[in-house]
Design an enzyme around this catalytic site. Structure first.
Site, short mmCIF file in Angstrom:
data_model
loop_
_atom_site.label_atom_id
_atom_site.label_comp_id
_atom_site.label_asym_id
_atom_site.label_seq_id
_atom_site.Cartn_x
_atom_site.Cartn_y
_atom_site.Cartn_z
N HIS A 147 14.61 -14.45 11.39
CA HIS A 147 14.24 -14.42 12.81
C HIS A 147 12.74 -14.58 13.05
CE1 HIS A 147 18.07 -12.27 14.50
NE2 HIS A 147 18.37 -13.27 13.68
N THR A 190 2.12 3.17 2.45
CA THR A 190 3.18 3.09 3.45
C THR A 190 3.56 1.66 3.82
OG1 THR A 190 1.54 3.11 5.19
CG2 THR A 190 2.46 5.26 4.54
N HIS A 248 14.18 -18.55 18.20
CA HIS A 248 13.24 -17.83 17.34
C HIS A 248 11.89 -18.55 17.29
CE1 HIS A 248 16.23 -14.96 16.42
NE2 HIS A 248 17.02 -15.81 15.78
N CYS A 263 0.88 -1.18 0.00
CA CYS A 263 0.00 0.00 0.00
C CYS A 263 0.91 1.22 0.00
CB CYS A 263 -0.98 -0.02 1.17
SG CYS A 263 -0.25 0.01 2.82
C1 RB5 Z 1 -4.05 5.29 0.85
O1 RB5 Z 1 -4.06 6.64 0.59
C2 RB5 Z 1 -3.10 4.97 1.99
O2 RB5 Z 1 -3.67 5.35 3.19
C3 RB5 Z 1 -2.77 3.50 1.99
O3 RB5 Z 1 -2.17 3.17 0.77
C4 RB5 Z 1 -1.80 3.03 3.05
O4 RB5 Z 1 -0.64 3.81 3.07
C5 RB5 Z 1 -2.36 2.79 4.38
O5 RB5 Z 1 -1.68 2.37 5.32
#
Ligand code: RB5
Length: 149
Positions: free
Chosen positions: A100, A69, A136, A67
């Site tokens: 790990h 982030t 682990h 996604c």
């Molecule tokens: C979408 O705009 C964004 O929030 C999503 O891709 C992601 O980064 C969420 O964690």
């Protein structure tokens, strides 16, 4: 060779396309659950599709989720029993996630990493084995036990 189940939202769409192309060129069987365009979608829908497929064949499959982030995907994926999702940013975190943590889902941020890095980390994730060391396994078992909390 494991089957790779991959999914992304709009924030990871172009990175997903690059990763799929590269892994298929290496001979991996890749199941692409979408998204199929850069139009806005909800990342949990794709985390669910990927995690349910990995849960169905945990010994022979791994997941990749991208996604914007990688945060939302990793939060969503770790709600699924048996899923150990790791948000990785570089070669060190990717290697440790396998050696790990025995991670079975790799999460990445399409707005954090270049496509080239995402491709490199996906390949590294697939090629790095779990160390299998007792300490682990013990720690992973403790994390798993939290599902009963
Ligand atoms: C979408 O705009 C964004 O929030 C999503 O891709 C992601 O980064 C969420 O964690």
């Amino acid at each position: 060779m494991v089957m790779v189940v991959i999914g992304a939202d709009h924030g990871g769409f172009s990175h997903k396309e690059a990763v799929v192309k590269h892994l298929r060129s290496l001979g991996y069987e890749v199941v692409d659950v979408g998204t199929k365009s850069a139009d806005s979608v909800d990342y949990p829908d794709f985390a669910k599709l990927v995690c349910e497929k990995v849960q169905a064949d945990p010994d022979n499959s791994v997941g990749i989720l991208i996604c914007g982030t990688g945060i939302g995907m990793s939060m969503a994926a770790n709600k699924f029993k048996g899923i150990r999702a790791a948000l990785c940013h570089d070669e060190y975190t990717t290697r440790m996630a396998r050696e790990h943590n025995n991670a079975n889902v790799l999460c990445m941020g399409g707005r954090v990493l270049s496509e080239e890095t995402a491709v490199k980390l996906a390949e590294l994730f697939l090629k790095t084995p779990f160390s299998g060391e007792e300490r682990h396994n013990r720690r992973i078992g403790k994390v798993d036990s939290f599902l009963q909390c």
